[in-house]
Scaffold this motif. Structure first.
Motif, mmCIF file in Angstrom:
data_model
loop_
_atom_site.group_PDB
_atom_site.id
_atom_site.type_symbol
_atom_site.label_atom_id
_atom_site.label_comp_id
_atom_site.label_asym_id
_atom_site.label_seq_id
_atom_site.Cartn_x
_atom_site.Cartn_y
_atom_site.Cartn_z
ATOM 1 N N PRO A 74 0.833 -1.206 0.000
ATOM 2 C CA PRO A 74 0.000 0.000 0.000
ATOM 3 C C PRO A 74 0.868 1.258 0.000
ATOM 4 O O PRO A 74 2.008 1.246 0.458
ATOM 5 N N THR A 75 0.310 2.322 -0.532
ATOM 6 C CA THR A 75 0.964 3.623 -0.479
ATOM 7 C C THR A 75 0.173 4.499 0.476
ATOM 8 O O THR A 75 -0.991 4.813 0.229
ATOM 9 N N PHE A 76 0.788 4.876 1.589
ATOM 10 C CA PHE A 76 0.102 5.687 2.585
ATOM 11 C C PHE A 76 0.303 7.172 2.279
ATOM 12 O O PHE A 76 1.314 7.578 1.706
ATOM 13 N N SER A 77 -0.660 7.959 2.705
ATOM 14 C CA SER A 77 -0.586 9.402 2.502
ATOM 15 C C SER A 77 0.574 9.975 3.311
ATOM 16 O O SER A 77 1.053 9.350 4.270
ATOM 17 N N PRO A 78 1.058 11.163 2.946
ATOM 18 C CA PRO A 78 2.129 11.782 3.739
ATOM 19 C C PRO A 78 1.764 11.926 5.214
ATOM 20 O O PRO A 78 2.620 11.738 6.092
ATOM 21 N N LEU A 79 0.506 12.235 5.510
ATOM 22 C CA LEU A 79 0.085 12.381 6.902
ATOM 23 C C LEU A 79 0.132 11.046 7.632
ATOM 24 O O LEU A 79 0.659 10.947 8.748
ATOM 25 N N ALA A 80 -0.390 9.995 7.008
ATOM 26 C CA ALA A 80 -0.360 8.672 7.632
ATOM 27 C C ALA A 80 1.079 8.192 7.814
ATOM 28 O O ALA A 80 1.430 7.590 8.837
ATOM 29 N N THR A 81 1.923 8.484 6.832
ATOM 30 C CA THR A 81 3.330 8.099 6.930
ATOM 31 C C THR A 81 4.018 8.823 8.074
ATOM 32 O O THR A 81 4.828 8.230 8.805
ATOM 33 N N ARG A 82 3.689 10.093 8.265
ATOM 34 C CA ARG A 82 4.277 10.855 9.373
ATOM 35 C C ARG A 82 3.837 10.249 10.714
ATOM 36 O O ARG A 82 4.654 10.120 11.636
ATOM 37 N N MET A 83 2.582 9.903 10.836
ATOM 38 C CA MET A 83 2.094 9.271 12.059
ATOM 39 C C MET A 83 2.816 7.954 12.318
ATOM 40 O O MET A 83 3.235 7.659 13.441
ATOM 41 N N LEU A 84 2.971 7.162 11.265
ATOM 42 C CA LEU A 84 3.660 5.882 11.390
ATOM 43 C C LEU A 84 5.113 6.071 11.810
ATOM 44 O O LEU A 84 5.610 5.386 12.720
ATOM 45 N N ASP A 85 5.791 7.006 11.184
ATOM 46 C CA ASP A 85 7.199 7.259 11.527
ATOM 47 C C ASP A 85 7.342 7.722 12.978
ATOM 48 O O ASP A 85 8.286 7.319 13.678
ATOM 49 N N ALA A 86 6.420 8.564 13.422
ATOM 50 C CA ALA A 86 6.472 9.042 14.808
ATOM 51 C C ALA A 86 6.260 7.896 15.791
ATOM 52 O O ALA A 86 6.955 7.798 16.821
ATOM 53 N N ASN A 95 7.094 -6.796 17.850
ATOM 54 C CA ASN A 95 7.505 -6.513 16.469
ATOM 55 C C ASN A 95 6.319 -6.507 15.506
ATOM 56 O O ASN A 95 6.375 -7.075 14.413
ATOM 57 N N SER A 96 5.237 -5.832 15.931
ATOM 58 C CA SER A 96 4.025 -5.776 15.116
ATOM 59 C C SER A 96 3.592 -4.334 14.908
ATOM 60 O O SER A 96 3.702 -3.509 15.820
ATOM 61 N N ALA A 97 3.078 -4.056 13.719
ATOM 62 C CA ALA A 97 2.573 -2.729 13.387
ATOM 63 C C ALA A 97 1.206 -2.857 12.741
ATOM 64 O O ALA A 97 0.954 -3.785 11.953
ATOM 65 N N TYR A 98 0.320 -1.912 13.073
ATOM 66 C CA TYR A 98 -1.009 -1.837 12.478
ATOM 67 C C TYR A 98 -1.267 -0.395 12.072
ATOM 68 O O TYR A 98 -0.867 0.534 12.773
ATOM 69 N N ILE A 99 -1.970 -0.226 10.950
ATOM 70 C CA ILE A 99 -2.349 1.118 10.527
ATOM 71 C C ILE A 99 -3.729 1.054 9.876
ATOM 72 O O ILE A 99 -4.062 0.079 9.185
ATOM 73 N N GLY A 100 -4.537 2.063 10.148
ATOM 74 C CA GLY A 100 -5.842 2.173 9.528
ATOM 75 C C GLY A 100 -6.008 3.556 8.932
ATOM 76 O O GLY A 100 -5.758 4.564 9.605
ATOM 77 N N THR A 101 -6.406 3.619 7.661
ATOM 78 C CA THR A 101 -6.667 4.877 6.966
ATOM 79 C C THR A 101 -7.951 4.692 6.162
ATOM 80 O O THR A 101 -8.455 3.568 6.038
ATOM 81 N N PRO A 102 -8.497 5.752 5.580
ATOM 82 C CA PRO A 102 -9.697 5.576 4.749
ATOM 83 C C PRO A 102 -9.520 4.592 3.596
ATOM 84 O O PRO A 102 -10.508 4.123 3.023
ATOM 85 N N ASP A 103 -8.273 4.239 3.265
ATOM 86 C CA ASP A 103 -8.024 3.269 2.198
ATOM 87 C C ASP A 103 -7.970 1.832 2.701
ATOM 88 O O ASP A 103 -7.777 0.905 1.904
ATOM 89 N N GLY A 104 -8.120 1.616 4.008
ATOM 90 C CA GLY A 104 -8.103 0.262 4.548
ATOM 91 C C GLY A 104 -7.198 0.137 5.758
ATOM 92 O O GLY A 104 -6.517 1.093 6.154
ATOM 93 N N SER A 105 -7.204 -1.055 6.351
ATOM 94 C CA SER A 105 -6.357 -1.343 7.510
ATOM 95 C C SER A 105 -5.359 -2.437 7.157
ATOM 96 O O SER A 105 -5.678 -3.372 6.398
#
Length: 273
Positions: A2-14, A123-133
Motif C-alpha cells: 500500500p501507499t500511505f498518505s504523507p500524513l499517515a506516513t508521518r504518524m507511522l514514523d512518529a 515486532n508488530s505494526a497496524y495502521i488504519g486509513t480511509p483506504d483500509g487497515s
C-alpha cells in the motif's frame, strides 16, 4: 504494497521512533511512579510522547497526549486533532509480557479517521486509513510487507474480555452471547484482534480515555468493524467536559455485530445491578 498518505506516513514514523526509545527503556530497570489517579507511569511514557510531539509539531494540528493531559497541558482541539497514547498497557510493560503499544490517531469532526498502533516488543505494526487497515511485522524498526486485514463477522463467538479482571456484568454478557472463547490480550491490541478477524466482540465495561481507544477505533472501522457506546450512540472524541473519559462501549466485527453487542451489554448491566 500500500501507499500511505504523507500524513499517515508521518504518524507511522512518529510511532516507530517512539517505539524504538520505549524498547530501550524496556531493556533497562523500570522505575514506576504513580499519577494522581493512582495509575502507573514510567520514564518511557514521557520519552515516547516527547518524541511523537516533536515529530508531529510542525503539522500545526493540536495534539491531545495522555501524559500532557496528566500535566495539565490541554490544547484547544478544534475539529481536527491528534490523540496520542505513547505507552498503552503500562501494567503489561511493567510485567514485561510484551503486550503494550504505542498509539497515534487523527480525529476529524469527532471521528478517528487514521490510526497507528505499534507493539514494540512483539515486532508488530497496524495502521488504519480511509483506504483500509493493514498489519506488518517489524524488522530493525521497519515494517515489512504490509498485509491488508479485515474483520470476520461470521466467525464463531470469540470475545476480548476477562472473567477475572472485569466488571461484574461480563458474566451476564457471556451467559447470553456464549459459548464464547476468551482471546484477550493487553492494551489496544484488543482492537487489532477484532480488526484482523481473530475475535468477534470487545465489550468494554470498565473506564477508558480517548487516547486508549482512538487509534484502535480507526483501525477497526477501516477493517470493516465498528465501535459504539453501549447505549447505541456513536462514540465521539474531544470530550473535554468529561476529562476525555469514555462511556462503556461495544466494539465488534461489523456495525450489526456492534449493535448486538451493545444491546447485550445493556441487558447485562441491568442484571448486574
Amino acid at each position: 504494497m500500500p501507499t500511505f498518505s504523507p500524513l499517515a506516513t508521518r504518524m507511522l514514523d512518529a510511532a516507530l521512533a517512539a517505539s524504538k526509545v520505549i524498547l530501550e527503556h524496556y531493556q533497562q530497570h523500570i522505575e514506576v511512579e504513580r499519577k494522581d489517579d493512582g495509575s502507573p507511569v514510567t520514564a518511557a511514557d514521557a520519552a515516547g510522547e516527547a518524541i511523537i510531539i516533536e515529530m508531529l509539531r510542525d503539522l500545526d494540528i493540536p495534539i491531545l497526549g495522555e501524559e500532557s493531559v496528566a500535566d495539565g497541558k490541554i490544547p484547544q482541539l478544534g475539529s481536527r486533532f491528534f490523540v496520542v497514547d505513547p505507552l498503552d498497557g503500562t501494567k503489561e510493560y511493567i510485567k514485561r509480557n510484551g503486550e503494550f503499544t504505542v498509539n497515534i490517531a487523527l480525529v476529524e469532526d469527532g471521528v478517528p479517521t487514521h490510526g497507528v498502533i505499534i507493539a514494540p516488543a512483539l515486532n508488530s505494526a497496524y495502521i488504519g486509513t480511509p483506504d483500509g487497515s493493514y498489519r506488518a511485522a517489524i524488522e530493525n524498526c521497519v515494517p515489512q510487507a504490509w498485509e491488508r486485514i479485515s474483520t470476520n463477522p461470521k466467525m464463531e463467538c470469540k470475545i476480548v474480555a476477562s472473567r477475572s479482571h472485569a466488571h461484574g456484568a461480563i458474566k451476564h454478557f457471556l451467559d447470553e452471547a456464549g459459548p464464547c472463547e476468551d482471546v484477550s490480550v493487553g492494551s489496544s491490541l484488543k482492537f487489532c484482534l477484532v480488526a484482523e478477524g481473530a475475535a468477534l466482540h470487545y465489550p468494554r465495561f470498565t473506564p477508558t480515555c480517548e487516547w486508549d481507544i482512538a487509534a484502535g477505533h480507526a483501525i477497526l472501522s477501516h477493517a470493516g468493524g465498528a465501535l459504539i457506546e453501549a447505549t447505541g450512540q456513536p462514540m465521539r472524541y474531544g470530550k473535554n467536559d468529561t476529562d476525555f473519559l469514555n462511556p462503556y462501549f461495544a466494539a465488534a466485527a461489523s456495525p450489526a455485530c456492534a449493535i448486538k453487542c451493545a444491546e447485550i451489554m445493556m441487558r447485562a448491566l441491568e442484571k448486574a445491578r
